[in-house]
Design a protein around this motif. Sequence first.
Motif, PDB file in Angstrom:
ATOM      1  N   GLU A 191     -27.386  48.575  72.507  1.00  0.00           N
ATOM      2  CA  GLU A 191     -26.714  48.994  73.221  1.00  0.00           C
ATOM      3  C   GLU A 191     -25.395  49.040  74.342  1.00  0.00           C
ATOM      4  OE1 GLU A 191     -29.349  49.828  77.414  1.00  0.00           O
ATOM      5  OE2 GLU A 191     -27.792  48.881  78.336  1.00  0.00           O
ATOM      6  N   LEU A 220     -20.235  55.670  90.215  1.00  0.00           N
ATOM      7  CA  LEU A 220     -19.991  54.798  88.246  1.00  0.00           C
ATOM      8  C   LEU A 220     -18.684  54.734  88.618  1.00  0.00           C
ATOM      9  CD1 LEU A 220     -21.774  57.839  86.576  1.00  0.00           C
ATOM     10  CD2 LEU A 220     -22.394  55.345  86.829  1.00  0.00           C
ATOM     11  N   LEU A 221     -18.133  54.728  88.929  1.00  0.00           N
ATOM     12  CA  LEU A 221     -16.382  54.792  88.724  1.00  0.00           C
ATOM     13  C   LEU A 221     -16.483  53.242  89.237  1.00  0.00           C
ATOM     14  CD1 LEU A 221     -14.302  56.159  87.678  1.00  0.00           C
ATOM     15  CD2 LEU A 221     -13.341  56.768  89.711  1.00  0.00           C
ATOM     16  N   THR A 267     -17.007  46.307  86.177  1.00  0.00           N
ATOM     17  CA  THR A 267     -17.144  46.252  84.868  1.00  0.00           C
ATOM     18  C   THR A 267     -16.211  45.147  83.363  1.00  0.00           C
ATOM     19  OG1 THR A 267     -19.403  46.973  84.861  1.00  0.00           O
ATOM     20  CG2 THR A 267     -18.484  46.639  82.665  1.00  0.00           C
ATOM     21  N   GLU A 268     -15.049  46.538  83.849  1.00  0.00           N
ATOM     22  CA  GLU A 268     -13.835  46.113  83.521  1.00  0.00           C
ATOM     23  C   GLU A 268     -13.336  44.928  83.903  1.00  0.00           C
ATOM     24  OE1 GLU A 268     -11.690  49.614  82.309  1.00  0.00           O
ATOM     25  OE2 GLU A 268      -9.334  48.094  82.996  1.00  0.00           O
ATOM     26  N   TYR A 304     -28.412  54.824  87.030  1.00  0.00           N
ATOM     27  CA  TYR A 304     -26.745  55.535  86.773  1.00  0.00           C
ATOM     28  C   TYR A 304     -26.952  57.067  87.025  1.00  0.00           C
ATOM     29  CZ  TYR A 304     -24.817  50.909  85.067  1.00  0.00           C
ATOM     30  OH  TYR A 304     -25.341  49.524  85.293  1.00  0.00           O
ATOM     31  N   ALA A 305     -28.309  57.714  86.217  1.00  0.00           N
ATOM     32  CA  ALA A 305     -28.502  58.710  86.246  1.00  0.00           C
ATOM     33  C   ALA A 305     -28.026  59.879  87.977  1.00  0.00           C
ATOM     34  CB  ALA A 305     -29.391  59.238  85.445  1.00  0.00           C
ATOM     35  N   MET A 317     -26.649  57.674  89.904  1.00  0.00           N
ATOM     36  CA  MET A 317     -25.273  57.675  91.049  1.00  0.00           C
ATOM     37  C   MET A 317     -24.451  58.736  91.203  1.00  0.00           C
ATOM     38  SD  MET A 317     -24.482  53.777  89.610  1.00  0.00           S
ATOM     39  CE  MET A 317     -25.617  52.485  90.243  1.00  0.00           C
ATOM     40  N   SER A 318     -23.027  58.705  92.362  1.00  0.00           N
ATOM     41  CA  SER A 318     -22.429  59.322  92.591  1.00  0.00           C
ATOM     42  C   SER A 318     -21.400  59.388  91.384  1.00  0.00           C
ATOM     43  CB  SER A 318     -21.944  59.598  93.855  1.00  0.00           C
ATOM     44  OG  SER A 318     -21.417  58.589  93.744  1.00  0.00           O
ATOM     45  N   ASP A 319     -20.492  59.919  91.712  1.00  0.00           N
ATOM     46  CA  ASP A 319     -19.413  59.933  90.476  1.00  0.00           C
ATOM     47  C   ASP A 319     -18.384  58.386  90.410  1.00  0.00           C
ATOM     48  OD1 ASP A 319     -19.895  61.761  88.705  1.00  0.00           O
ATOM     49  OD2 ASP A 319     -18.358  63.059  89.430  1.00  0.00           O
ATOM     50  N   ALA A 372     -16.809  55.332  82.520  1.00  0.00           N
ATOM     51  CA  ALA A 372     -18.786  56.290  83.927  1.00  0.00           C
ATOM     52  C   ALA A 372     -19.077  56.623  83.241  1.00  0.00           C
ATOM     53  CB  ALA A 372     -17.527  55.810  84.513  1.00  0.00           C
ATOM     54  N   VAL A 398      -9.697  45.101  77.523  1.00  0.00           N
ATOM     55  CA  VAL A 398      -9.480  45.652  78.304  1.00  0.00           C
ATOM     56  C   VAL A 398      -7.770  45.284  78.272  1.00  0.00           C
ATOM     57  CG1 VAL A 398      -8.378  45.064  81.159  1.00  0.00           C
ATOM     58  CG2 VAL A 398     -10.415  44.125  79.612  1.00  0.00           C
ATOM     59  N   LEU A 458     -21.972  55.875  80.918  1.00  0.00           N
ATOM     60  CA  LEU A 458     -22.692  55.548  81.701  1.00  0.00           C
ATOM     61  C   LEU A 458     -23.470  55.869  81.777  1.00  0.00           C
ATOM     62  CD1 LEU A 458     -20.987  52.652  84.391  1.00  0.00           C
ATOM     63  CD2 LEU A 458     -22.396  52.020  82.407  1.00  0.00           C
ATOM     64  N   ARG A 459     -23.639  57.034  82.435  1.00  0.00           N
ATOM     65  CA  ARG A 459     -24.456  58.123  82.886  1.00  0.00           C
ATOM     66  C   ARG A 459     -25.118  58.834  81.212  1.00  0.00           C
ATOM     67  NH1 ARG A 459     -21.676  62.247  86.129  1.00  0.00           N
ATOM     68  NH2 ARG A 459     -22.899  60.527  88.276  1.00  0.00           N
ATOM     69  N   ASP A 468     -28.823  46.398  80.023  1.00  0.00           N
ATOM     70  CA  ASP A 468     -28.770  46.513  81.119  1.00  0.00           C
ATOM     71  C   ASP A 468     -29.937  46.081  81.305  1.00  0.00           C
ATOM     72  OD1 ASP A 468     -26.164  46.888  82.787  1.00  0.00           O
ATOM     73  OD2 ASP A 468     -26.367  48.682  82.245  1.00  0.00           O
ATOM     74  N   VAL A 523     -11.166  53.411  82.014  1.00  0.00           N
ATOM     75  CA  VAL A 523     -12.213  53.274  83.785  1.00  0.00           C
ATOM     76  C   VAL A 523     -13.074  54.996  83.446  1.00  0.00           C
ATOM     77  CG1 VAL A 523     -12.860  52.962  85.642  1.00  0.00           C
ATOM     78  CG2 VAL A 523     -11.527  51.059  84.445  1.00  0.00           C
ATOM     79  N   PRO A 562     -16.447  46.455  77.576  1.00  0.00           N
ATOM     80  CA  PRO A 562     -14.917  46.903  78.664  1.00  0.00           C
ATOM     81  C   PRO A 562     -13.625  47.195  78.865  1.00  0.00           C
ATOM     82  CG  PRO A 562     -16.328  44.478  78.834  1.00  0.00           C
ATOM     83  CD  PRO A 562     -17.179  45.591  78.071  1.00  0.00           C
ATOM     84  N   GLY A 563     -13.556  48.145  78.602  1.00  0.00           N
ATOM     85  CA  GLY A 563     -11.830  47.847  78.794  1.00  0.00           C
ATOM     86  C   GLY A 563     -11.712  48.500  77.191  1.00  0.00           C
ATOM     87  N   SER A 578     -10.893  40.297  74.486  1.00  0.00           N
ATOM     88  CA  SER A 578     -11.831  42.066  74.915  1.00  0.00           C
ATOM     89  C   SER A 578     -10.776  42.466  75.188  1.00  0.00           C
ATOM     90  CB  SER A 578     -11.871  41.624  77.165  1.00  0.00           C
ATOM     91  OG  SER A 578     -10.728  41.833  76.910  1.00  0.00           O
ATOM     92  N   ALA A 597     -14.473  41.708  82.731  1.00  0.00           N
ATOM     93  CA  ALA A 597     -14.124  40.888  81.219  1.00  0.00           C
ATOM     94  C   ALA A 597     -12.587  40.820  81.572  1.00  0.00           C
ATOM     95  CB  ALA A 597     -13.892  42.709  80.546  1.00  0.00           C
ATOM     96  N   ARG A 598     -11.463  41.119  82.238  1.00  0.00           N
ATOM     97  CA  ARG A 598     -10.599  41.096  82.187  1.00  0.00           C
ATOM     98  C   ARG A 598      -9.911  39.184  82.801  1.00  0.00           C
ATOM     99  NH1 ARG A 598      -5.984  39.640  81.189  1.00  0.00           N
ATOM    100  NH2 ARG A 598      -3.746  40.494  81.712  1.00  0.00           N
ATOM    101  N   ALA A 652     -18.201  50.525  86.805  1.00  0.00           N
ATOM    102  CA  ALA A 652     -17.525  50.667  85.225  1.00  0.00           C
ATOM    103  C   ALA A 652     -16.172  49.890  85.703  1.00  0.00           C
ATOM    104  CB  ALA A 652     -16.960  52.073  84.847  1.00  0.00           C
ATOM    105  N   ARG A 653     -15.212  50.003  86.996  1.00  0.00           N
ATOM    106  CA  ARG A 653     -14.784  49.200  87.192  1.00  0.00           C
ATOM    107  C   ARG A 653     -14.760  48.422  87.413  1.00  0.00           C
ATOM    108  NH1 ARG A 653     -12.388  52.821  91.725  1.00  0.00           N
ATOM    109  NH2 ARG A 653     -11.741  53.818  90.989  1.00  0.00           N
TER     110      ARG A 653
END
Lengths: 393, 270
Positions: free
Chosen positions: A277, B168-169, B175-176, B160-161, B163-165, A292, A140, A295-296, B142, A288, A283-284, A138, B179-180, B172-173
């Motif tokens: 997409e 979103l964080l 998701t990462e 996502y558009a 969502m607050s910062d 993020a 990460v 994503l937006r 998605d 982060v 990821p990774g 991955s 994956a780990r 993303a966290r």
Amino acid sequence: MRVFHFSEQPYPPAWLPELKSLRVDLPSKNLDPRIMADLYERYIDEWILADQLGFDVMVNEHHASATCLTSVACVTLSILARVTKRARILTLGYPIANRLDPVRVAEELAMIDVVSRGRLEMGFVRGVPTEIPVAVRSGVTQVSRFWEAHDLILKSLTSIDGPFDWQGEHFQYRNVNVWPRCYQAPHPPVWITGRSPANVREIAEKGYVLGTFLSGYQTREIFDNYRNRRLELGMTPATPDRFSYLGLVAIAETRKEAERRAAIMQKWLYSVSLVSEPFGNPPGYFSVNDAARILRARGGLKGKTRDGKVVDSLNGTLSELIDAGIMFCGTPDDVHRQLSEFSEGVGGLGNFLMMAHAADLSHDETVDQITLFGKEVLPRLKQASATKAAEIA
Amino acid sequence: METQAGIVTVAGTRIEMRRSGKGRPILFLHPHIGMEHADGFIRCLSGHGEVIAPSHPGFGETVRPEGVASIDDIAYLYLELLDQLDLRDVLLVGSSLGGWIAMDMAVKAAQRISRMVLIDPVGIKFGARDKLDIADLYAIPDAKFIELAYHDRGLARRDYAGMSDEELLVVARNTESTARYAWSPYMYDPRLRHLLYRIHIPTLVLWGNNDRFAAPDYGRHYAESIPGAQFQEIAAAGHFPHIEQAQATADAIKAFDAGAPSAAKHKEMA
């Protein structure tokens, strides 16, 4: 300035406008192996011509893609090691964090170095995001894997007194004993691509050649990070040969023809963002915080013009791309002037990675571009560097 | 319902944790999307006991520590958490990735756990080697994930558009970190299937009958492989019955918890 002729060995027939993804998930039934055989032969011929005209040569590697059919860099490198006579042979590079077996990487590179009689330039890259979905590991822990693979490869290439063992975080080996040993001592020169300040500082500390692609005049900041880090640490100042930059070249006898060629080559720039997409933000790969943000709003590759204007490196207009130093376009005089300005603008560029072939630019057009650049521009660039070196000495 | 939220430190790892309700401890382990939309379920369940809902390391607000690299590591941390809080007679409830952690805990040490409920768990490979049992999160857009994982797409929040910062964080966290823990092998541990003989507590496997992210037919293998486990579908739910059918899911858990131990193995032990 050294100039490296570079092609991704694309398969343009699969490059249909209606395809939304040219990598990762595009079925290989879209490729006719008979056409690809012709293309491979032609691309190799273009590298041979570049060698004859005084260029160095460069290959890269991408996987599961219609835009780059160098899916295994060492295959092309091996061929070039035998069919070219004098050029330095650069890979930029081997995606060593994604390779499962760094010792095998060392064996490949050592063999290529010997076959080429010491002409290998050994480039390592983290690879683009779209390489992650086709990798086993991955994104990460990619950065820490990259540096451990780097350490292991260099130890493998430089250990000539018998086997050693390796028990690292990511890789474990016994009896590492690479044959043949490298032709170049202690090992072929190392190149690494980087943009982020932390990464560039690390490359600077090791004194490697830094590579950046399509960053335009923003390259100045990137190279300055390298230079400043050397100074901070009291190390020998970085010379231009520590820097390399990849840009596109569209060159012809007339500006009109050069612009026509540039338009063909821009299709490659557009294609870089064509991927389904989920594969653009694995990821990774990004921090982060950056993930993020993406994503937006999906990010793009950005470059800067000489005046500091931000340009979309992939979708900018031709004149924006020229202003930014992403595309060098025009007559030999134009291209020479743009490149000289660029080199000066970034504080001294020792290695230009010349993409004089992209997308479906024909063999004849590519040969014409390489020949024109090789005869009209390359001697002047070499002369300028020689003069500069003499002045410094 | 009184909820306490805060950080507990377990073996040096900071874990974000919520506790709500009173009574016998119910440890709820969230899926890979984190605590998203789990409030309703926790509310329903907290009438039955004290719901203790940690956020896995690297999910929610906490940054993933270097040393926590696998589901195995998380399972040990939560066993340590049970010791630290001196929880006994725990009802262990895990959804999806949380179900994987729950199984991993149960095969290691179940002295503090009396029953286990797995809601659409992942963690084991049952099918053919050239076909995924669980859709590849990292290869589908998605919109496709939502289509596969939800019976009612309206319940999936992925705007996502909007969502607050901070939100979103967290996405993303999460998701990462997923994956780990689950990139490769994708969503399973090859050893776990061969360790299921270690599960001696009564186990209920719940499955959303409209889960196309991981199909009910895949789910039945869990009940067949865990000694004495029961299998029950939740109607009108996809991969996250605790989100889509919070009340029905909580009711099924309560009924299972009230029932006599049905596992032959359990009777033997008693």
